[in-house]
Design a protein around this motif. Structure first.
Motif, PDB file in Angstrom:
ATOM      1  N   VAL A 272     104.288 -19.358  54.935  1.00 13.83           N
ATOM      2  CA  VAL A 272     103.440 -20.204  55.165  1.00 13.83           C
ATOM      3  C   VAL A 272     104.186 -20.760  56.885  1.00 13.83           C
ATOM      4  O   VAL A 272     103.357 -21.286  57.985  1.00 13.83           O
ATOM      5  N   SER A 273     105.545 -21.073  56.813  1.00 17.77           N
ATOM      6  CA  SER A 273     106.332 -20.942  57.900  1.00 17.77           C
ATOM      7  C   SER A 273     105.864 -20.276  59.040  1.00 17.77           C
ATOM      8  O   SER A 273     105.930 -20.511  60.333  1.00 17.77           O
ATOM      9  N   GLN A 274     105.764 -18.848  58.783  1.00 19.47           N
ATOM     10  CA  GLN A 274     105.362 -18.298  59.749  1.00 19.47           C
ATOM     11  C   GLN A 274     104.640 -17.944  60.408  1.00 19.47           C
ATOM     12  O   GLN A 274     103.901 -17.305  61.491  1.00 19.47           O
ATOM     13  N   LEU A 275     102.993 -18.504  59.787  1.00 19.21           N
ATOM     14  CA  LEU A 275     102.059 -18.199  59.953  1.00 19.21           C
ATOM     15  C   LEU A 275     101.854 -19.453  60.399  1.00 19.21           C
ATOM     16  O   LEU A 275     100.457 -19.738  61.646  1.00 19.21           O
ATOM     17  N   ALA A 276     101.620 -20.365  60.412  1.00 19.94           N
ATOM     18  CA  ALA A 276     101.811 -22.325  60.938  1.00 19.94           C
ATOM     19  C   ALA A 276     102.564 -22.116  61.631  1.00 19.94           C
ATOM     20  O   ALA A 276     103.393 -21.844  61.942  1.00 19.94           O
ATOM     21  N   THR A 277     101.793 -23.518  62.544  1.00 18.28           N
ATOM     22  CA  THR A 277     102.301 -23.975  63.782  1.00 18.28           C
ATOM     23  C   THR A 277     103.401 -24.850  63.205  1.00 18.28           C
ATOM     24  O   THR A 277     104.607 -24.704  63.687  1.00 18.28           O
ATOM     25  N   ARG A 278     103.109 -25.689  62.097  1.00 21.26           N
ATOM     26  CA  ARG A 278     104.584 -26.561  62.095  1.00 21.26           C
ATOM     27  C   ARG A 278     103.809 -27.117  60.529  1.00 21.26           C
ATOM     28  O   ARG A 278     102.515 -26.192  60.309  1.00 21.26           O
ATOM     29  N   TRP A 279     105.159 -26.869  60.277  1.00 26.22           N
ATOM     30  CA  TRP A 279     103.932 -28.304  57.688  1.00 26.22           C
ATOM     31  C   TRP A 279     105.265 -28.530  57.938  1.00 26.22           C
ATOM     32  O   TRP A 279     107.111 -28.977  58.594  1.00 26.22           O
ATOM     33  N   ASP A 280     105.276 -28.787  56.437  1.00 26.05           N
ATOM     34  CA  ASP A 280     105.911 -30.708  55.886  1.00 26.05           C
ATOM     35  C   ASP A 280     105.555 -30.575  54.072  1.00 26.05           C
ATOM     36  O   ASP A 280     104.945 -30.043  54.791  1.00 26.05           O
TER      37      ASP A 280
END
Length: 201
Positions: free
Chosen positions: A138-146
């Motif tokens: 997810v961290s590689q596909l998304a601009t940001r996450w949390d």
């Protein structure tokens, strides 16, 4: 026949002309649904998200569509594997900005004691760690996450945003459909949602 003269002291006359009313801006496309906290529920969430993105003008086979669907798949699989509470569902919310630039995925479960690790750079992740692989993707596909605690009850919400959706669509065969706001699903969309539900059985 005489007409009644306007009385300058009459308070029924408007003192200033009324300002024209502005039409409300159309709502941003949003899809929300609860799913059973099972692998079948996660599969159905992924398929319905794919159908909804296509209806919004983010077509099948484009990089943004594939990336967002994969984000949905990973977050819902985590909700089922690590956020499962017997008898409780997970909630998926998919939201696109009106300009079609950003799509946000939110997955909420009701498990309080197990929290995901905070976002880290891919090179900081431990390659031998078997858990958290989905969030690494997810961290590689998304601009940001949390993630943040669920505001209206026990549990947490994990979210991810994918930006530059419209720009990527422009590069894909010169396609720039934007995001189409829909007040209600059309018959074709209802049919595709029904087909996706049938395939998940």
């Amino acid at each position: 026949m005489t007409t009644k003269p306007i009385n300058p002291t009459d308070t029924t006359q408007p003192a200033t002309p009324c300002a024209p009313l502005k039409a409300p801006s159309p709502p941003s496309p949003t899809f929300e649904m609860r799913f059973t906290s099972t692998p079948r529920g996660a599969r159905l969430a992924r398929r319905l998200a794919a159908v909804r993105l296509d209806a919004w003008g983010i077509p099948y086979g484009t990089d943004p569509h594939d990336a967002i669907v994969l984000i949905v798949a990973e977050l819902t699989a985590n909700a089922v594997s690590h956020g499962h509470v017997p008898g409780r569902d997970f909630h998926l919310r998919l939201h696109a900005t009106p300009d079609g630039r950003t799509v946000r995925v939110e997955v909420t479960d009701t498990r309080t004691e197990r929290h995901p690790r905070r976002p880290t750079a891919p090179e900081e992740a431990d390659s031998t760690d078997e858990t958290g692989r989905g969030l690494l993707l997810v961290s590689q596909l998304a601009t940001r996450w949390d993630w943040h605690p669920r505001p209206d009850g026990p549990g947490k919400t994990v979210w991810a945003e994918h930006e530059q959706v419209r720009a990527a669509l422009r590069e894909w065969n010169g396609c720039d459909p934007g995001v189409r706001e829909q007040a209600a699903p059309d018959a074709g969309l209802n049919r595709r949602i029904g087909e996706a539900r049938g395939q998940s059985n």
